[in-house]
Structures are given as C-alpha cells and as structure tokens.
Design an enzyme around this catalytic site. Structure first.
Site, PDB file in Angstrom:
ATOM      1  N   HIS A  23       0.830  -1.218   0.000  1.00 54.51           N
ATOM      2  CA  HIS A  23       0.000   0.000   0.000  1.00 54.51           C
ATOM      3  C   HIS A  23       0.862   1.263   0.000  1.00 54.51           C
ATOM      4  CE1 HIS A  23      -3.713   2.033   0.099  1.00 54.51           C
ATOM      5  NE2 HIS A  23      -4.364   1.274   0.953  1.00 54.51           N
TER       6      HIS A  23
ATOM      7  N   ASP B 205      -7.769 -10.938 -18.479  1.00 51.78           N
ATOM      8  CA  ASP B 205      -7.770 -12.228 -19.172  1.00 51.78           C
ATOM      9  C   ASP B 205      -6.332 -12.633 -19.490  1.00 51.78           C
ATOM     10  OD1 ASP B 205      -8.029 -14.389 -20.841  1.00 51.78           O
ATOM     11  OD2 ASP B 205      -9.405 -13.427 -22.248  1.00 51.78           O
TER      12      ASP B 205
END
Length: 441
Positions: free
Chosen positions: A159, A382
């Site tokens: 983060h 994908d």
C-alpha cells in the site's frame, strides 16, 4: 471443513530488463508517504475451459512468470524495496512468486466463500505487522491450481505504492502481455509513474499505524445486490438519483447504525449518532489535466460524511445526501491545495477528521469505513484463460469496515462487511436491507 492448499514452490521474479540508473530511486508522492504499511490484496478465480479436460499447469505458470517479468519492467518500482518513508530502491530485487496446489474443487470456493479460507490463495497475509518494511517485497503473487483444472491468481501489492486502482492497472497490463506479448498488438498502456511531481513529498516520518487487527469478535460476510435490486433501491430515493455506490452505502450505513442501536447496553430510543469515511479516487478529479487510471500510487482521499444525529430520526435519503455532499467536496479547489505548499496540512485534515468527530461526540458515535472497487475492470483481466469467474479482496480485520466490489455481469455490487458479532446478527435481520439483497454468504 478446512480447505487444504499446499505450497509447491517459491521464487523471485525479476524484471526482464534492468531498470535504468536514472530510475533507480522512485520517490513517493505525499499521499504514498501517508499510506498504511500493509498490502492491497486481490484474488482472481478462473474456471477450467469447457473445451479442455484440464489446463496444463506448467504451461500456464510458465506464461505467467514470463509475462510477470516483462510487466515488472514497465512497473519497475514493484520490483524494488521500500527505502524509508521517502522512496523505493529500484534495484530489481524482484517480486515473490509462489505456486500452490488446492486439493479440492474451485466450486467449493465459489459456493461458500469465507474470508479465512480466501487468504489461503494469497502469497501472505496482507495485514500482517511488518517489523522492517524495507526488507519486504513490494509485490507478491500466488498461482494456485485446483483439482478441477481451475486456477486462482492472488496478488498483494504494498500500500506504500499502490491503491486499488493501481492493482487493477497492473493486472490489466500483466494480462495483456501474457496474451499478446510486450511487443504485440496489445492495448498496452505505459503506466504513469510521476505522482510525486503532482503531489510533492514532504520531509516527514509519519506513517499510519500498523496494528489494526481487532481484539474483538468480528464477523465478515458478503452481501450481493444484483442489477434489478439496485434499480429498485435507487428508485427509493426519488429525484435525488444517487449512484449505485451511494445508494448501497446509504443502505448499509443505515442498517448498521440500526443494528448498533440494539446492543444491550444502548438504552436510548434511537440508534447512536454516526458518520462514515469513504475512499475517493482522485485521478479523474485533478485539474486542469486529469491523471490516467493507470497512474501508480495512492491517488485517493478519504472523506468523512458529516455527523448524523439519529436522535432526530433520519431516512435513507438523509444518509445518501450526507455522503454525496462530502464526496463532492473533493473538487479541483481541494486538490489544488493538496498539491501546493499546504498539501501536508490538507492531507492531515483528511486523516484526522474522523478522530475529531469521535472526540466531539465524547466517543458516543459509530464510525463506518467504506472503500469501493466497483468501477475497476478486474473482470476484464484475461491471461488467456477467459474472464475471471469471480474476483474478490479480503476485508480489513477491523470492525465497521465495508469493501464494495463489482460483479461479473457488470451491474451488481458485492459488499464485504465486517461488523462486531452481535451487530452482524442484528444487521442480517434488517427488514429494509433484506428487501434488496439477492444473496448473502
């Protein structure tokens, strides 16, 4: 019954091309400096193709590792190590890559997701306390192969350099390379890596605290709202026309406050006063030139909706109106101040606003935190395996936190809600909430 996930191998994946010497130090922007020292997690599940009995796990893994190495050359800070609270040493130490075997079917996960089980598909716990952040990898990936031929790709990015939008952008680039190659006819966009020029870093050592894990009994559950129920929910607001996220946030907020008001130690007629924090992606709000969605960094601000006095009685519209007003305050003028000399003071205002509200109410207030990933295109990721069957994150291990995720069909929302155990029992019984939930797990 516990689901067994067995680690098979671990290695370091380095960038395919060495990072140039003039890029060896990547400076944090101001908002990175103030980000918590955790990881941002995401898990993508892919079903086995219908036209194959099983996927070749070795072939899939080989492609993932090769394309990951190439993606790290584009997102070169992700292959480095944190250097204090000022920069990343882009020394090409590499990302952690794990492989694991799940000794069960993917359908068992999809039919009954559980936060404790889901973390088995991540390379490590994203919210662990990090003794020395400078020794930790910035990016970790776990590739898990199921008995049925399905796979899971779990990812954790520090983060200190990434938010949800950054994770989405990296996955999009990585998957494009996996399918088309780094030099192919791909829709590959070079990431924007200059957030420090927009929000200059300051000479500060402040970090968000790392010990967020609650000592109280918490429950995390997922509630799904499909497109039809969201349409009915938004119609409830009349002419105010909230967004899907605003409508769901208002409903969850109101239901949670009412649940808290039924605690045995709460004797008043009305629920306790309350406020929410909500994370706002600021990339498109920057003026005069918005930043691209693939800009790397913590390009968000957390707004606090004004305190609602529930002793006066409030309706669903009041919750949504309070939220919308706060979100709209993150405008060009606000962000202009954040970029200037008063940037640090402005950022502190955002970080301390919730605490000041709690102090002003003598602690007699319920605060809820919301973060939305609804608009991020995770379901377009994908790797040559088709679209993900399901994408999820894992909620923060602290009470009153809500993560909103999109659904595969594109028009629904999944809300991962963490509440104290007794509050969750009452929350699930809320009649108004139950009118709009299409699935709860």
């Amino acid at each position: 019954m516990a689901m067994k996930v067995e680690a098979v191998s671990a290695e370091s994946i380095k960038p395919s091309s060495p990072t140039p010497s003039h890029h060896r130090e990547f400076k944090f922007c101001l908002l990175d400096q103030l980000a918590p020292p955790f990881y941002v997690p995401a898990i993508l599940f892919y079903s086995a193709p219908d036209d194959k009995a099983a996927l070749d796990s070795a072939s899939v893994s080989g492609n993932l590792k090769t394309s990951l190495s190439q993606a790290l050359s584009l997102f070169y800070p992700l292959g480095g190590r944190v250097k204090g609270n000022a920069a990343i040493d882009c020394s090409d130490d590499g990302a952690l890559y794990l492989e694991a075997k799940a000794h069960f079917e993917l359908s068992e996960v999809l039919s009954n997701p559980d936060i404790n089980q889901l973390q088995k598909f991540l390379p490590f716990s994203p919210y662990r306390v990090i003794p020395n952040i400078e020794e930790q990898v910035i990016l970790g990936v776990q590739f898990t192969f199921f008995n049925c031929g399905g796979i899971a790709i779990g990812i954790c990015i520090s983060h200190k350099i990434a938010d949800g939008a950054s994770v989405s952008a990296f996955l999009a680039a990585w998957s494009e390379i996996a399918v088309n190659g780094v030099d192919g006819e791909a829709n590959l966009k070079t990431p924007f890596l200059k957030a420090s020029e927009i929000f200059p870093p300051k000479d500060i050592n402040f970090q968000m605290p790392s010990g967020v894990i609650s000592r109280e009994k918490l429950l995390t559950k997922m509630f799904r709202f499909d497109g039809e129920s969201l349409g009915r929910l938004r119609a409830r607001f009349g002419s105010t026309a909230p967004t899907r996220v605003e409508a769901v946030t208002a409903l969850i907020w109101k239901s949670a406050v009412e649940a808290a008001g039924k605690r045995p130690d709460w004797t008043k007629k009305y629920p306790p006063s309350s406020a929410v924090t909500h994370v706002v992606n600021i990339r498109s709000r920057i003026r005069p030139q918005p930043l691209p969605e693939n800009a790397l960094g913590n390009l968000w601000q957390s707004v606090v909706a004004p305190l609602i006095d529930t002793n006066k009685g409030v309706e669903l519209q009041d919750f949504a109106g309070s939220l919308r007003k706060s979100i709209r305050a993150i405008d060009g003028e606000y962000l202009s101040v954040l970029q200037g000399e008063r940037g640090l003071a402005k950022a502190y205002e955002s970080l301390t606003a919730a605490r000041k509200l709690a102090e002003s109410s003598a602690g007699k207030m319920e605060l809820y935190g919301f973060s939305s990933w609804v608009k991020f295109p995770f379901y377009e990721v994908d790797f040559g395996l088709g679209r993900p069957t399901w994408v999820c994150t894992t909620g923060l291990p602290i009470g009153n936190m809500v993560f909103l995720m999109g659904t595969r069909c594109g028009d629904g929302i999944e809300a991962w809600i963490t509440l104290h155990e007794n509050d969750m029992i009452e929350f699930e019984r809320n009649d108004e909430l139950l009118q709009f939930i299409s699935l709860s797990l």
